[in-house]
Scaffold this motif. Structure first.
Motif, short mmCIF file in Angstrom:
data_model
loop_
_atom_site.label_atom_id
_atom_site.label_comp_id
_atom_site.label_asym_id
_atom_site.label_seq_id
_atom_site.Cartn_x
_atom_site.Cartn_y
_atom_site.Cartn_z
N VAL A 58 45.15 47.24 37.14
CA VAL A 58 46.04 46.76 37.24
C VAL A 58 45.40 46.15 39.01
O VAL A 58 45.68 44.87 38.99
CB VAL A 58 47.41 47.68 37.60
N GLN A 59 45.30 46.57 39.77
CA GLN A 59 44.97 46.04 41.18
C GLN A 59 43.79 44.83 40.71
O GLN A 59 44.48 44.11 41.60
CB GLN A 59 44.72 46.82 42.15
N LYS A 60 43.00 45.69 39.84
CA LYS A 60 41.90 44.46 40.08
C LYS A 60 42.35 43.22 39.44
O LYS A 60 41.43 42.29 40.01
CB LYS A 60 40.54 45.25 39.36
N ALA A 61 43.51 43.26 38.50
CA ALA A 61 43.86 42.25 37.85
C ALA A 61 44.26 41.00 38.75
O ALA A 61 44.23 40.55 38.42
CB ALA A 61 44.57 42.27 37.02
N MET A 62 45.36 42.14 39.73
CA MET A 62 46.26 40.75 40.27
C MET A 62 45.15 40.78 41.25
O MET A 62 45.46 39.42 41.39
CB MET A 62 47.20 42.02 40.70
N CYS A 63 44.12 41.06 41.60
CA CYS A 63 43.43 40.38 42.57
C CYS A 63 42.66 39.52 42.59
O CYS A 63 42.45 38.59 43.04
CB CYS A 63 41.95 41.55 43.04
N LYS A 64 42.07 39.25 40.98
CA LYS A 64 41.42 38.21 40.07
C LYS A 64 42.89 37.02 39.84
O LYS A 64 42.71 36.22 40.45
CB LYS A 64 41.65 39.13 38.48
N ALA A 65 43.84 37.51 39.77
CA ALA A 65 44.71 36.62 39.69
C ALA A 65 45.45 35.26 40.90
O ALA A 65 45.52 34.56 40.89
CB ALA A 65 46.06 37.00 39.04
N ILE A 66 45.62 36.46 41.61
CA ILE A 66 45.51 35.76 43.72
C ILE A 66 44.29 35.03 43.90
O ILE A 66 45.09 33.64 44.69
CB ILE A 66 46.38 37.08 44.63
N LEU A 67 43.69 35.50 43.52
CA LEU A 67 42.21 34.82 43.88
C LEU A 67 42.42 33.16 43.74
O LEU A 67 41.63 32.57 43.60
CB LEU A 67 40.93 35.40 43.93
#
Length: 165
Positions: free
Chosen positions: A146-155
């Protein structure tokens, strides 16, 4: 083929094509102009490839603009419906409303380009307000995923923001 001759040879056909999609002469005319403006911009930045099938090329460009038009209209309608549910004294100014609609449109474009899982995680976290552990449980993935997915989305959001400034 020069854009002036392309315009002269195909502009009225393109307007008619767009009218059949939009059922509005004014919108068809605007999007036809925007299509040729895109061509001019590509030419100015030396990104315009030779056009072998003008109508197919114009159709592709114009269809993308029509899709953007419908997306913006859908976003604007959803925002206005949400705004109508708010007390009148809390309504933002017309300028602020246009900025909000533009931001929502940009966010929609970013989300559309993200992989499905990343988009789903972002929406669950930012729109639904779920905690990462709850998202992980619902999607049957780890909190780390979930954290990795959020990082991708925010980037992706940050990249679009930096491109527009």
């Amino acid at each position: 083929m020069q854009i002036a001759s392309l315009y002269q040879d195909h502009h009225s056909w393109l307007r008619q094509f767009l009218y059949s999609k939009l059922n509005c002469q004014a919108q068809a005319a605007d999007i036809a102009q925007d299509t040729f403006l895109r061509l001019l911009n590509k030419q100015a930045s030396n990104k315009l490839e030779p056009i072998h099938s003008p109508r197919a090329y114009l159709t592709t460009l114009a269809t993308g603009l029509v899709n953007n038009h419908w997306r913006r209209q859908s976003i604007e309608q959803a925002y206005l419906e949400t705004l109508a549910q708010q007390p009148e004294h809390m309504a933002p100014s017309p300028e602020a409303q246009q900025m909000i609609i533009h931001t929502l449109e940009q966010l929609s474009l970013v989300l559309e380009k993200l992989p499905q899982r990343v988009r789903q995680v972002f929406i669950m976290a930012r729109i639904d307000g779920l905690a990462y552990k709850d998202i992980a449980k619902k999607l049957d993935i780890s909190v780390n995923m979930v954290q990795k997915a959020m990082c991708k989305a925010i980037l992706a959001c940050v990249e679009v923001q930096s491109e527009s400034t």
